[in-house]
Design a protein around this motif. Sequence first.
Motif, PDB file in Angstrom:
ATOM      1  N   MET A  25       0.828  -1.197   0.000  1.00  0.00           N
ATOM      2  CA  MET A  25       0.000   0.000   0.000  1.00  0.00           C
ATOM      3  C   MET A  25       0.868   1.254   0.000  1.00  0.00           C
ATOM      4  O   MET A  25       0.562   2.208  -0.701  1.00  0.00           O
ATOM      5  CB  MET A  25      -0.920  -0.025   1.218  1.00  0.00           C
ATOM      6  CG  MET A  25      -1.749   1.207   1.365  1.00  0.00           C
ATOM      7  SD  MET A  25      -3.022   1.201   2.636  1.00  0.00           S
ATOM      8  CE  MET A  25      -2.368   0.242   3.952  1.00  0.00           C
ATOM      9  N   ARG A  43      -4.366   3.695  -3.051  1.00  0.00           N
ATOM     10  CA  ARG A  43      -4.126   3.710  -1.596  1.00  0.00           C
ATOM     11  C   ARG A  43      -5.419   3.951  -0.834  1.00  0.00           C
ATOM     12  O   ARG A  43      -5.681   3.328   0.197  1.00  0.00           O
ATOM     13  CB  ARG A  43      -3.092   4.793  -1.247  1.00  0.00           C
ATOM     14  CG  ARG A  43      -1.719   4.503  -1.808  1.00  0.00           C
ATOM     15  CD  ARG A  43      -0.640   5.400  -1.223  1.00  0.00           C
ATOM     16  NE  ARG A  43      -0.894   6.812  -1.333  1.00  0.00           N
ATOM     17  CZ  ARG A  43      -0.482   7.597  -2.315  1.00  0.00           C
ATOM     18  NH1 ARG A  43       0.200   7.088  -3.327  1.00  0.00           N
ATOM     19  NH2 ARG A  43      -0.742   8.886  -2.310  1.00  0.00           N
ATOM     20  N   ARG A  59      -0.742   5.900   6.769  1.00  0.00           N
ATOM     21  CA  ARG A  59      -1.517   6.634   5.760  1.00  0.00           C
ATOM     22  C   ARG A  59      -2.112   7.914   6.327  1.00  0.00           C
ATOM     23  O   ARG A  59      -2.519   8.786   5.570  1.00  0.00           O
ATOM     24  CB  ARG A  59      -2.626   5.773   5.168  1.00  0.00           C
ATOM     25  CG  ARG A  59      -2.191   4.594   4.330  1.00  0.00           C
ATOM     26  CD  ARG A  59      -1.301   5.018   3.158  1.00  0.00           C
ATOM     27  NE  ARG A  59       0.094   4.822   3.527  1.00  0.00           N
ATOM     28  CZ  ARG A  59       1.112   5.555   3.112  1.00  0.00           C
ATOM     29  NH1 ARG A  59       0.934   6.556   2.310  1.00  0.00           N
ATOM     30  NH2 ARG A  59       2.326   5.308   3.509  1.00  0.00           N
TER      31      ARG A  59
END
Length: 91
Positions: free
Chosen positions: A1, A10, A30
């Motif tokens: 990812m 993503r 993230r």
Amino acid sequence: MSSDPNPDIRRIVLSNIAPSVKTLPDILARTRDVRDIVRKTAYTVMGEKIHIKALSIANRVRLLHDGLTDRSGKRIRFSDFIHDKLCVQIL
């Protein structure tokens, strides 16, 4: 990812990922993504799929700090997220 250059990929992976001990670091990572939409999705996933007590104190502090110092101009939305999702879980 984290190695995919496409922010849409993503974001989609974040939306469909099953939270676990192995995926939690990737989800947290993230929240520091370069794209606003990916960060927003990461915070949404954190609020909907992960209980706050699953995070260490250090990760909770980092999550709050990153969200409150985000330069995208969406701090108001983040503070709503904090109130609606995380603070309710803490209580």
